[in-house]
Design a protein around this motif. Structure first.
Motif, PDB file in Angstrom:
ATOM      1  N   THR A 150      78.736  22.002 -22.802  1.00 49.99           N
ATOM      2  CA  THR A 150      77.314  22.348 -23.394  1.00 49.99           C
ATOM      3  C   THR A 150      76.358  21.196 -22.888  1.00 49.99           C
ATOM      4  O   THR A 150      75.686  20.553 -23.665  1.00 49.99           O
ATOM      5  N   SER A 151      76.561  21.053 -21.549  1.00 55.66           N
ATOM      6  CA  SER A 151      75.698  19.665 -21.088  1.00 55.66           C
ATOM      7  C   SER A 151      74.272  20.011 -20.902  1.00 55.66           C
ATOM      8  O   SER A 151      73.417  19.329 -20.822  1.00 55.66           O
ATOM      9  N   CYS A 152      73.834  21.404 -20.786  1.00 59.95           N
ATOM     10  CA  CYS A 152      72.694  21.862 -20.120  1.00 59.95           C
ATOM     11  C   CYS A 152      72.206  22.984 -20.978  1.00 59.95           C
ATOM     12  O   CYS A 152      72.233  23.127 -22.121  1.00 59.95           O
ATOM     13  N   ASP A 153      71.955  24.035 -20.243  1.00 59.32           N
ATOM     14  CA  ASP A 153      71.714  25.400 -20.897  1.00 59.32           C
ATOM     15  C   ASP A 153      72.691  26.520 -20.852  1.00 59.32           C
ATOM     16  O   ASP A 153      72.259  27.610 -20.748  1.00 59.32           O
ATOM     17  N   GLU A 154      74.060  26.266 -20.801  1.00 55.01           N
ATOM     18  CA  GLU A 154      74.954  27.129 -20.774  1.00 55.01           C
ATOM     19  C   GLU A 154      76.019  26.620 -21.963  1.00 55.01           C
ATOM     20  O   GLU A 154      76.544  25.493 -21.861  1.00 55.01           O
ATOM     21  N   THR A 155      76.411  27.387 -22.888  1.00 56.90           N
ATOM     22  CA  THR A 155      77.228  27.305 -23.892  1.00 56.90           C
ATOM     23  C   THR A 155      78.511  27.998 -22.881  1.00 56.90           C
ATOM     24  O   THR A 155      78.460  29.155 -23.004  1.00 56.90           O
ATOM     25  N   ALA A 156      79.687  27.274 -22.813  1.00 53.92           N
ATOM     26  CA  ALA A 156      80.689  27.712 -21.981  1.00 53.92           C
ATOM     27  C   ALA A 156      81.982  27.446 -22.623  1.00 53.92           C
ATOM     28  O   ALA A 156      82.124  26.049 -22.872  1.00 53.92           O
ATOM     29  N   ILE A 157      83.121  28.370 -22.931  1.00 53.33           N
ATOM     30  CA  ILE A 157      84.273  28.070 -23.486  1.00 53.33           C
ATOM     31  C   ILE A 157      85.292  28.593 -22.531  1.00 53.33           C
ATOM     32  O   ILE A 157      85.104  29.732 -21.976  1.00 53.33           O
ATOM     33  N   ALA A 158      86.455  27.993 -22.374  1.00 54.77           N
ATOM     34  CA  ALA A 158      87.607  28.537 -21.644  1.00 54.77           C
ATOM     35  C   ALA A 158      88.851  28.138 -22.325  1.00 54.77           C
ATOM     36  O   ALA A 158      89.119  27.056 -22.902  1.00 54.77           O
ATOM     37  N   LEU A 159      90.021  28.967 -21.827  1.00 54.53           N
ATOM     38  CA  LEU A 159      91.365  28.432 -22.402  1.00 54.53           C
ATOM     39  C   LEU A 159      92.368  28.285 -21.217  1.00 54.53           C
ATOM     40  O   LEU A 159      92.357  29.439 -20.448  1.00 54.53           O
ATOM     41  N   TYR A 160      92.719  27.348 -20.827  1.00 51.32           N
ATOM     42  CA  TYR A 160      93.741  27.026 -19.993  1.00 51.32           C
ATOM     43  C   TYR A 160      95.054  26.784 -20.329  1.00 51.32           C
ATOM     44  O   TYR A 160      95.235  25.896 -20.925  1.00 51.32           O
ATOM     45  N   SER A 161      96.087  27.684 -19.595  1.00 47.28           N
ATOM     46  CA  SER A 161      97.298  27.591 -19.899  1.00 47.28           C
ATOM     47  C   SER A 161      98.168  26.971 -19.044  1.00 47.28           C
ATOM     48  O   SER A 161      97.960  27.356 -17.708  1.00 47.28           O
ATOM     49  N   GLU A 162      99.311  25.881 -19.400  1.00 46.38           N
ATOM     50  CA  GLU A 162      99.985  25.328 -18.266  1.00 46.38           C
ATOM     51  C   GLU A 162     100.947  26.629 -17.643  1.00 46.38           C
ATOM     52  O   GLU A 162     101.069  26.337 -16.483  1.00 46.38           O
ATOM     53  N   LYS A 163     101.192  27.434 -18.328  1.00 47.45           N
ATOM     54  CA  LYS A 163     102.111  28.360 -17.585  1.00 47.45           C
ATOM     55  C   LYS A 163     101.208  29.687 -17.026  1.00 47.45           C
ATOM     56  O   LYS A 163     101.841  30.042 -15.790  1.00 47.45           O
ATOM     57  N   GLN A 164     100.193  30.053 -17.534  1.00 46.45           N
ATOM     58  CA  GLN A 164      99.497  31.287 -17.064  1.00 46.45           C
ATOM     59  C   GLN A 164      98.381  30.861 -16.273  1.00 46.45           C
ATOM     60  O   GLN A 164      97.569  31.934 -15.875  1.00 46.45           O
ATOM     61  N   GLY A 165      97.789  29.548 -16.396  1.00 48.71           N
ATOM     62  CA  GLY A 165      96.445  29.356 -15.665  1.00 48.71           C
ATOM     63  C   GLY A 165      95.388  29.694 -16.812  1.00 48.71           C
ATOM     64  O   GLY A 165      95.691  29.734 -17.627  1.00 48.71           O
ATOM     65  N   LEU A 166      94.264  29.917 -16.034  1.00 46.56           N
ATOM     66  CA  LEU A 166      92.999  30.418 -16.820  1.00 46.56           C
ATOM     67  C   LEU A 166      93.548  31.606 -17.709  1.00 46.56           C
ATOM     68  O   LEU A 166      93.536  32.721 -17.061  1.00 46.56           O
TER      69      LEU A 166
END
Ligand code: KG4
Ligand code: ZN
Length: 347
Positions: A8-24
């Protein structure tokens, strides 16, 4: 380890989940561009308020999209800077609160480290060490990267960032905000021979940049050609002149970046170049750098287009790397408007 990333550093609210096994496994973004365009730039207070409205529903959506349950998340990574303080505080407070409630660790991530590591989400990914060219709306720098957290800044912009220069010139040409991508599109119809803009700071040694003079050069050209935005841009010949100016500007920025990248690779004796940040989405830059690196027997790595600009995936990934290496931050909520990358440590 499943890591939730929050940006949330500027003008985009962005969320993600990264998994050790499956990647993004999932990523979501809400862009505030429409809210800020009418003001000709990002309004910090509007940005913070919108992050507050969007962040929790977006986290819920991302967890839903990933078809996981929240109790599978083992760590949280949030952007702690550099950026707009109010905007950063939204992501940082939510990250810390969730980590407290879920009894898992949270790590503070440097936004530019996120950008720098984004190409590692791709296949093939670069190996350490490499030279990174970070080109965004707020930063332009060349970094020698020996590993996660081991960064030496080789050069940076002394004034405007490359993206900022794109945006300011786009505005002169009557394009919206942020105008980098629109300027680049307009440049495709431009005649490269008509105007020649300078390649700033390339005739002296060193790896620093200066882009503010290019914007002034563009402003003078606009005036000399009698293009007075917004009243005097119509007519086919004026449209062509706009495209020709866009082309001259883009060629000057791209050539300057390429000259400095070559120098950085020579200086470090490295063969891999990573390019990231919003301006790395620029087609001309990507194509010319690819050819340059091929001619040097090296290789250039980019993030996919959607991860060139701000995103949650790069933060989740950087956080996963740091958590996996054992980094464990204290419970304070970190938000730093300015933050030198060289202060980062190896986890
Ligand atoms: O990395 P980013 O999303 O946000 C910051 O951290 O600043 O970069 C945004 C910047 C803006 O200045 C935008 O105009 C520029 O990246 N940009 C481009 C292109 N796409 C985005 N500049 C030139 N060509 C593009 N295709
Ligand atoms: Zn960014």
């Amino acid at each position: 380890m499943l890591t939730l990333g929050i940006e949330t550093s500027c003008d985009e609210t962005a969320i993600a989940l990264y998994s050790e096994k499956q990647g993004l496994i999932a990523h979501s973004i809400h862009s505030q561009i429409d809210a800020h365009t009418q003001h000709g730039g990002v309004v910090p207070e509007l940005a913070s308020r919108d992050h507050i409205k969007k962040i929790l529903p977006l986290i819920q959506k991302t967890i839903h999209d990933a078809q996981i349950s929240a109790d599978e998340i083992r760590g949280i990574a949030y952007t702690a800077g550099p950026g707009l303080t109010g905007a950063l505080l939204v992501g940082a407070s939510i990250a810390r609160t969730l980590a407290w409630a879920w009894e898992i660790p949270a790590v503070a991530i440097h936004h530019m480290e996120g950008h720098l590591l984004a190409p590692l989400l791709e296949t093939p990914a670069p190996d350490f060490p490499f030279v990174g060219l970070l080109v965004s709306g707020g930063h332009t720098m060349l970094v020698e990267v020996k590993g996660i957290g081991d960064y030496t800044i080789l050069g940076e912009s002394l004034d405007d960032a490359a993206g900022e220069a794109f945006d300011k010139t786009a505005r002169l040409l009557g394009l919206g905000y942020p105008g980098g991508a629109a300027l680049s599109q307009l440049a495709e119809q431009g005649n490269p021979e008509r105007f020649v803009f300078p390649r700033p700071m390339t005739n002296r040694p060193g790896l620093d940049f200066s882009f503010s003079g290019l914007k002034t050069f563009a402003a003078n050209t606009v005036q000399n050609e009698g293009l007075h935005f917004p009243s005097n841009l119509s007519g086919a010949s004026k449209q062509q002149t706009r495209a020709d100016i866009a082309r001259a500007f883009e060629d000057a920025v791209v050539d300057t970046l390429i000259i400095k990248c070559r120098r950085a690779l020579q200086q470090t004796h490295l063969k891999q170049l990573v390019i990231a940040g919003g301006v790395s989405a620029n087609k001309t830059l990507r194509e010319k750098l690819k050819r340059t690196l091929e001619s040097l027997g090296g290789k250039v790595f980019y993030p996919r287009q959607e991860f060139c600009t701000d995103n949650g995936a790069m933060i989740a990934f950087a956080g996963y790397q740091r958590l996996r290496a054992g980094q464990c931050d204290d419970l304070s909520i970190k938000a730093r408007a300015r933050w030198n990358m060289e202060e980062l440590t190896v986890p």
